[in-house]
Design an enzyme around this catalytic site. Structure first.
Site, short mmCIF file in Angstrom:
data_model
loop_
_atom_site.label_atom_id
_atom_site.label_comp_id
_atom_site.label_asym_id
_atom_site.label_seq_id
_atom_site.Cartn_x
_atom_site.Cartn_y
_atom_site.Cartn_z
N ASP A 25 31.32 -7.70 28.10
CA ASP A 25 29.87 -7.56 28.27
C ASP A 25 29.48 -6.37 29.14
O ASP A 25 28.51 -6.42 29.88
CB ASP A 25 29.26 -8.84 28.87
CG ASP A 25 29.65 -10.07 28.09
OD1 ASP A 25 29.63 -9.99 26.86
OD2 ASP A 25 29.99 -11.09 28.70
N LYS A 80 29.68 -2.20 25.63
CA LYS A 80 30.47 -1.45 24.63
C LYS A 80 29.66 -1.18 23.38
O LYS A 80 29.77 -0.12 22.78
CB LYS A 80 31.70 -2.27 24.21
CG LYS A 80 32.79 -2.33 25.22
CD LYS A 80 33.99 -3.06 24.65
CE LYS A 80 33.75 -4.52 24.37
NZ LYS A 80 33.74 -5.39 25.52
N GLY A 125 29.91 -10.63 21.39
CA GLY A 125 28.52 -10.37 21.03
C GLY A 125 28.16 -9.01 21.59
O GLY A 125 28.12 -8.82 22.79
N HIS A 126 28.00 -8.03 20.73
CA HIS A 126 27.68 -6.67 21.17
C HIS A 126 26.22 -6.37 20.87
O HIS A 126 25.80 -6.45 19.72
CB HIS A 126 28.60 -5.65 20.49
CG HIS A 126 30.04 -5.82 20.88
ND1 HIS A 126 31.07 -5.25 20.20
CD2 HIS A 126 30.60 -6.51 21.90
CE1 HIS A 126 32.21 -5.57 20.79
NE2 HIS A 126 31.95 -6.34 21.82
N GLN A 153 35.66 -8.34 24.01
CA GLN A 153 36.05 -8.75 25.37
C GLN A 153 36.61 -7.58 26.22
O GLN A 153 36.43 -6.44 25.84
CB GLN A 153 37.08 -9.91 25.33
CG GLN A 153 36.56 -11.17 24.68
CD GLN A 153 36.72 -11.17 23.17
OE1 GLN A 153 37.71 -10.73 22.64
NE2 GLN A 153 35.72 -11.66 22.47
P1 IMP Z 1 37.25 -17.84 23.80
O1 IMP Z 1 37.44 -16.38 23.55
O2 IMP Z 1 36.08 -18.42 23.06
O3 IMP Z 1 38.51 -18.62 23.64
O4 IMP Z 1 36.85 -18.02 25.36
C1 IMP Z 1 37.78 -17.70 26.42
C2 IMP Z 1 37.06 -17.03 27.57
O5 IMP Z 1 36.65 -15.72 27.18
C3 IMP Z 1 35.78 -17.73 28.03
O6 IMP Z 1 35.64 -17.56 29.42
C4 IMP Z 1 34.68 -16.97 27.31
O7 IMP Z 1 33.45 -17.04 27.98
C5 IMP Z 1 35.26 -15.57 27.38
N1 IMP Z 1 34.75 -14.70 26.32
C6 IMP Z 1 35.06 -14.70 25.02
N2 IMP Z 1 34.43 -13.73 24.36
C7 IMP Z 1 33.69 -13.07 25.27
C8 IMP Z 1 32.84 -11.93 25.20
O8 IMP Z 1 32.63 -11.31 24.16
N3 IMP Z 1 32.26 -11.56 26.37
C9 IMP Z 1 32.50 -12.20 27.55
N4 IMP Z 1 33.29 -13.25 27.65
C10 IMP Z 1 33.90 -13.69 26.53
#
Ligand code: IMP
Length: 452
Positions: A20, A23, A47-48, A252
């Site tokens: 976040d 990007k 989510g971009h 991420q």
């Molecule tokens: P998962 O990717 O849904 O398995 O979540 C694992 C961790 O990564 C959690 O803390 C989510 O909030 C975090 N996470 C996953 N995708 C994003 C992203 O695009 N931005 C920020 N945090 C993310």
């Protein structure tokens, strides 16, 4: 001339913290010069946000390069694909006038599919973890990557094959059995509802999957995706051999890397340079990696966050920065820029340079802090030696205080025109990240970018 004004070769835009960091906007801006944009990892957990002349978009799977008609956008084989969600995203973009054809968007046939049981398993795993829950997005990311590592599951090539129903049925049978067993296990623990944020999502009693409905949805998705599904590696190689410009976009950030992040509070893929090379076959020596850091830090979900601000300033940054998870709508936790974590992230990502985003959000805060070191066990670390949960929970951040600025900086287009205190902040940030700054972002739109 600023290096990014006319970037050469392959450029990888990594994220040095927990995601976040902006990007989406950076890719949208840099893609102007690109021939290809490759999304390397993750799924619709990402989510971009992109704000351009066509409107405001939140993209989950499709690269922000999609807004440049000359760019070929690639969804790599290391991404996990929820077919329904991808089709929805394509339809939404088309409805806003963005053309999507096999000429500007292709999907790797060897990417794994996120199926409804993966989402259910993700949620059940969180229930089973109880207090130790990760705070996942609930999108089925971990279980899908788990199945891939286990060498099972369905892939995009299965979805578009004529034998899909047969493969689906094989998978369906054992996945349903697995979820039934998991549901029994979690209800035995006495927990009645699964909670995401504050919302009860479902009760633990096993709910059977509707085979017919899922199949129907998959057939529809297959029809929509068939024209754009292909083997992407030869195409990437062709671009590389022809000296075309390839831009890499992860989901991420470095601190959520499954191997090098704040494990187990991480995602299940590799958002760093290793992920880019694995997804494309491009060797690291051919890539310039720029690591993006937000002018303050945020995190969604659980896990350590040494510079977190659980006070009014934190709430102010959360509000002004509109720090709400683009995928789940959860408010993001906020804190000061964390130098030791960012420079560790840069080491993990192989970043040669950095970019600082959302500087404008800090306007008006009287006194700013940047964490320039961690105090731990009688030592000061300017770069975290690792981001182990235990270590991160024990460190004491050492802050440098800086005076803030009050001038509106959202229309500034040259570094020299920034207020003196903003310049001081930027230079301190650069020092603690430990990588030369190549751009600043002072607002959501493309033109609110300052190249250095
Ligand atoms: P998962 O990717 O849904 O398995 O979540 C694992 C961790 O990564 C959690 O803390 C989510 O909030 C975090 N996470 C996953 N995708 C994003 C992203 O695009 N931005 C920020 N945090 C993310």
């Amino acid at each position: 001339m600023a290096r990014l004004e006319n970037w050469e070769g392959n450029l990888f835009v990594s994220d040095l913290s927990w995601g976040d960091n902006g990007k989406g906007k950076a890719i949208d801006y840099l893609a102007e010069q690109a021939d290809m944009v490759c999304r390397l990892n993750g799924g619709n957990n990402a989510g971009h946000t992109v704000d351009n002349q066509l409107g405001k978009f939140i993209l989950h799977l499709i690269s922000s390069g999609i807004f440049h008609p000359h760019v070929l956008n690639v969804l790599s084989g290391n991404v996990v694909v929820d077919p329904g969600s991808l089709v929805k995203e394509i339809d939404h973009l088309r409805s806003k006038g963005v053309a999507i054809t096999g000429k500007n968007f292709i999907v790797a046939d060897d990417a794994h599919l996120i199926m409804p049981w993966h989402k259910r398993r993700d949620q059940l795993n969180e229930v089973a973890r109880g207090k130790g829950k990760i705070g996942t997005t609930g999108r089925g990311i971990g279980p899908t990557y788990g199945d891939r590592t286990e060498r099972t599951g369905l892939r995009v090539r299965d979805l578009v094959s004529k034998d899909f129903d047969e493969r689906f049925d094989e998978e369906f049978k054992w996945q349903e059995r697995l979820v039934r067993l998991m549901s029994a296990g979690t209800s035995l623990r006495g927990r009645v509802t699964f909670v995401l944020g504050e919302l009860p999502i479902f009760s633990q009693r096993f709910r059977p999957f509707d085979r017919k409905q899922i199949l129907e949805e998959m057939h529809q998705a297959a029809d929509a995706l068939r024209p754009i599904v292909t083997s992407v590696i030869p195409i990437i190689y062709e671009y590389r051999e022809a000296g075309k410009k390839i831009l890499g976009e992860p989901g991420q950030g470095a601190l959520l890397d499954k191997d090098r992040g704040t494990y187990p509070y991480v995602t299940s893929s590799q958002p760093g340079i290793a992920g880019f090379c694995a997804a494309t076959g491009i060797p690291p020596k051919e890539v310039h990696t720029i690591g993006i850091v937000k002018a303050y830090f945020t995190r969604v979900g659980e896990g350590p966050f040494p510079t977190e601000l659980k006070n009014e300033t934190g709430a102010h940054i959360q509000k002004v920065g509109v720090e709400v998870g683009a995928t789940t709508g959860r408010p993001r936790r906020t804190g000061w820029l964390d130098g030791p974590a960012a420079s560790y992230g840069a080491n993990v990502c192989g970043a040669d340079a950095s970019g600082l985003t959302k500087l404008d959000v800090l306007t008006g805060i009287k006194e700013l802090q940047i964490c320039s070191g961690y105090r731990h066990d009688g030592r000061i670390y300017t770069t975290a030696p690792g981001v182990d949960v235990e270590f991160m929970n024990q460190v004491e951040p050492v802050y440098t205080s800086l005076d803030g600025w009050t001038e509106d900086i959202t229309q500034v287009t040259r570094y020299n025109d920034l207020p003196l205190n903003a310049k001081k902040y930027v230079r301190k940030a650069e020092e603690v990240i430990g990588r030369p700054l190549e751009f600043l972002s002072v607002g959501p739109s493309r033109r609110q970018t300052i190249l250095l």
